[in-house]
Scaffold this active site. Structure first.
Site, PDB file in Angstrom:
ATOM      1  N   SER A 135       0.826  -1.070   0.061  1.00 19.98           N
ATOM      2  CA  SER A 135      -0.090   0.306  -0.015  1.00 19.98           C
ATOM      3  C   SER A 135       0.730   1.266   0.062  1.00 19.98           C
ATOM      4  CB  SER A 135      -1.080   0.063   1.240  1.00 19.98           C
ATOM      5  OG  SER A 135      -1.854   0.870   0.877  1.00 19.98           O
TER       6      SER A 135
ATOM      7  N   HIS B 106      -7.207  -5.848  -0.053  1.00 18.84           N
ATOM      8  CA  HIS B 106      -6.388  -4.897  -0.011  1.00 18.84           C
ATOM      9  C   HIS B 106      -5.167  -5.587   1.044  1.00 18.84           C
ATOM     10  CE1 HIS B 106      -3.936  -1.522  -0.629  1.00 18.84           C
ATOM     11  NE2 HIS B 106      -4.014  -1.012   0.687  1.00 18.84           N
TER      12      HIS B 106
END
Length: 240
Positions: free
Chosen positions: A65, A219
């Site tokens: 991320s 994610h």
């Protein structure tokens, strides 16, 4: 963003059978110092400076991320300077593109927690739940709670600096020329942080990139399927 090195403990334990591992808190996170105006070049240079201070001149690099954007920036800076060699780069579920804001309420909630006298984790969760309805996300965020000497809790996050830098964090890393480091992008199957429209941007910045999709994950792919994730990492790093 909002994570810390402890989130990678189980992954690091497994990979440490094959590699020497260092889990680094980014600026404004965990045990690292605060950093106003936390741009990607500044954060990347801070980690590169740490590596040089430890006399680590050559290494593989993994980032997820926001950490993946920092890792991409590090690879660019390292290739240009020649002082440090990043042998291989792994970027987990992020691309070198600009993203739209999606953490505004979370930042408000963390500021509310930060400005309160918190005597228990439940008290912190009660405050944060007014801003973030998802329990798993709140649990992830509240991993940053640490107990103080007066038996209260505080966040191991520089919340104000993160909030002030948020518009910069959403932007892509500053990569002016293609990075030739062998790179693996790992996407969570159900995540929209990497989509097909981003492939051209990825290949322009990282022409030696390859791609893997981790099925059944979003994610937080490394937390959802740690063993398959670790297997992908190990296989990429050990191949010629």
């Amino acid at each position: 963003m909002f994570g810390n090195a402890d989130n990678w403990h189980s992954i690091a334990q497994g990979l440490s059978e094959h590699f020497n591992l260092f889990c680094i808190d980014l600026p404004n996170h965990g045990q690292s110092s605060s950093m106003p105006d936390a741009t990607y070049p500044k954060m990347a240079q801070a980690v590169l400076d740490w590596a040089e201070s430890q006399n680590i001149k050559s290494f593989h690099l993994l980032g997820h991320s926001m950490g993946g954007k920092v890792a991409m920036q590090m690879a660019s800076l390292a290739e240009q300077s020649g002082n440090i060699k990043i042998e291989k780069l792994i970027v987990a579920d992020i691309a070198p593109v600009d993203y739209k804001p999606s953490h505004t309420d979370i930042l408000k909630g963390l500021k509310a927690v930060q400005s309160s006298d918190i005597s228990s984790r439940k008290a912190a969760d009660d405050i944060l739940s007014k801003y973030e309805p998802s329990l798993p996300i709140r649990q992830f965020l509240l991993k940053n709670l640490v107990r103080t000497e007066d038996k209260l809790y505080q966040l191991a996050l520089s919340v104000n600096e993160i909030a002030d830098s948020y518009s910069t964090i959403l932007k892509k890393p500053e990569i002016s020329q293609a990075v030739n480091t062998p790179t693996l992008f790992i996407k969570g199957e159900h995540s929209d942080y990497i989509v097909s429209d981003y492939q051209q941007d990825i290949m322009a910045a990282f022409p030696n990139a390859s791609f893997k999709i981790l099925s059944g994950t979003g994610h937080w792919l490394h937390a959802e399927k740690p063993l398959p994730f670790s297997s992908l990492v190990k296989r990429f790093l050990q191949q010629d």
